[in-house]
Design an enzyme around this catalytic site. Structure first.
Site, PDB file in Angstrom:
ATOM      1  N   HIS A  43     -18.721 -13.408 -22.310  1.00  0.00           N
ATOM      2  CA  HIS A  43     -17.659 -14.393 -22.523  1.00  0.00           C
ATOM      3  C   HIS A  43     -16.479 -13.678 -23.183  1.00  0.00           C
ATOM      4  CE1 HIS A  43     -16.671 -18.793 -23.781  1.00  0.00           C
ATOM      5  NE2 HIS A  43     -15.558 -18.073 -23.713  1.00  0.00           N
ATOM      6  N   GLU A  70     -18.024 -15.932 -18.270  1.00  0.00           N
ATOM      7  CA  GLU A  70     -17.667 -17.285 -18.664  1.00  0.00           C
ATOM      8  C   GLU A  70     -16.445 -17.276 -19.569  1.00  0.00           C
ATOM      9  OE1 GLU A  70     -21.269 -18.718 -20.484  1.00  0.00           O
ATOM     10  OE2 GLU A  70     -20.739 -17.894 -22.435  1.00  0.00           O
ATOM     11  N   HIS A 205     -26.976 -22.706 -24.364  1.00  0.00           N
ATOM     12  CA  HIS A 205     -26.470 -22.879 -25.728  1.00  0.00           C
ATOM     13  C   HIS A 205     -27.582 -23.349 -26.660  1.00  0.00           C
ATOM     14  CE1 HIS A 205     -23.591 -23.262 -28.987  1.00  0.00           C
ATOM     15  NE2 HIS A 205     -22.713 -22.688 -28.195  1.00  0.00           N
TER      16      HIS A 205
END
Length: 252
Positions: A43, A70, A205
């Site tokens: 990310h 991401e 997550h």
């Protein structure tokens, strides 16, 4: 089997605490893959607090498994204030240069500590359509970071996403408590809605060795999970290879 994608943000965060290239993000990616991981996730945020743009280019050049990048598709270029660190070219420019197998779009801001909610497609759907169109033309599979809301999931299909990634923070927070099954039921319904719409399903997550198997067994059409924070903590205790295999065991 549900695919395991290891998020290497925290490896990069440790590296960035010193002016050094150690620990190596690419070396850790290679070790995760050798231990059986199906993919690698990063990310790259505009402040490059952990993964940097250059990491993405190096990973794209060496990976022979699925690469998932991401981030916020509207993240603009940002000048680097750290010696030896290249400027951030903008999220979509990184995607254009690397052509990952999958691009997970996340509605985070520069000030957020971590991703903590999914898209509101009633508000953002029209802005996302051209981004999703571009990803399709690039040959990159798209995934939208979403809360377990059936109405929003139907909108994800309408705007042109290939997959969604369910934000599992609320499930992880409730795990082991009285609200665990009530919360899990929302994800089961969300997964059924995704299947009805023809959307592939990912999740991520705060999933860990304690709560992952229960989630995977309940959400039966789960294609992929992305795990980074808990994985890094477990790798400190177990070793990277054993931690990778432990997560794979949860997904079998």
């Amino acid at each position: 089997m549900t695919a395991l994608s290891i998020n290497l943000n925290k490896i990069a965060l440790i590296r960035n605490s010193r002016d050094t290239d150690y620990p190596s993000v690419t070396d850790h990616a290679a070790r995760c893959i050798a231990a059986g991981a199906h993919g690698i996730t990063v990310h790259p945020r505009p402040d490059q607090r952990h993964i940097r743009a250059d990491d993405c280019y190096e990973l794209a050049a060496m990976l022979e498994v699925e690469f998932n990048i991401e981030g916020n598709p509207f993240a603009a270029p940002m000048k680097s204030d750290r010696k030896g660190v290249s400027d951030y070219p903008g999220f979509m420019e990184i995607v254009r240069q690397t052509r990952p197998a999958q691009c997970t779009l996340v509605p985070d801001t520069n000030s957020q500590l971590t991703s903590d909610h999914g898209f509101d497609l009633r508000r953002d759907g029209d802005k996302l359509k051209p981004v999703l169109d571009e990803l399709r033309k690039l040959g990159v599979r798209s995934s939208l970071f979403m809360d377990p809301d059936p109405e929003q999931i139907r909108l994800a299909k309408a705007v042109g996403a290939d997959r969604i990634e369910l934000y599992t923070g609320p499930y992880a927070e409730c795990f082991g408590g009285s609200e665990q099954e009530t919360e899990l039921a929302k994800y089961i319904l969300a997964s059924e809605t995704a299947a009805e719409c023809g959307l592939g399903l990912n999740a991520g997550h705060d999933l860990n060795l304690h709560n992952l198997k229960h989630f995977k067994d309940a959400v039966t059409n789960l294609l992929e999970v992305s795990i980074g924070h808990a994985f890094t903590v477990d790798a400190i205790e177990l070793g990277l290879d054993k931690a990778t295999r432990a997560y794979l065991d949860c997904l079998r």
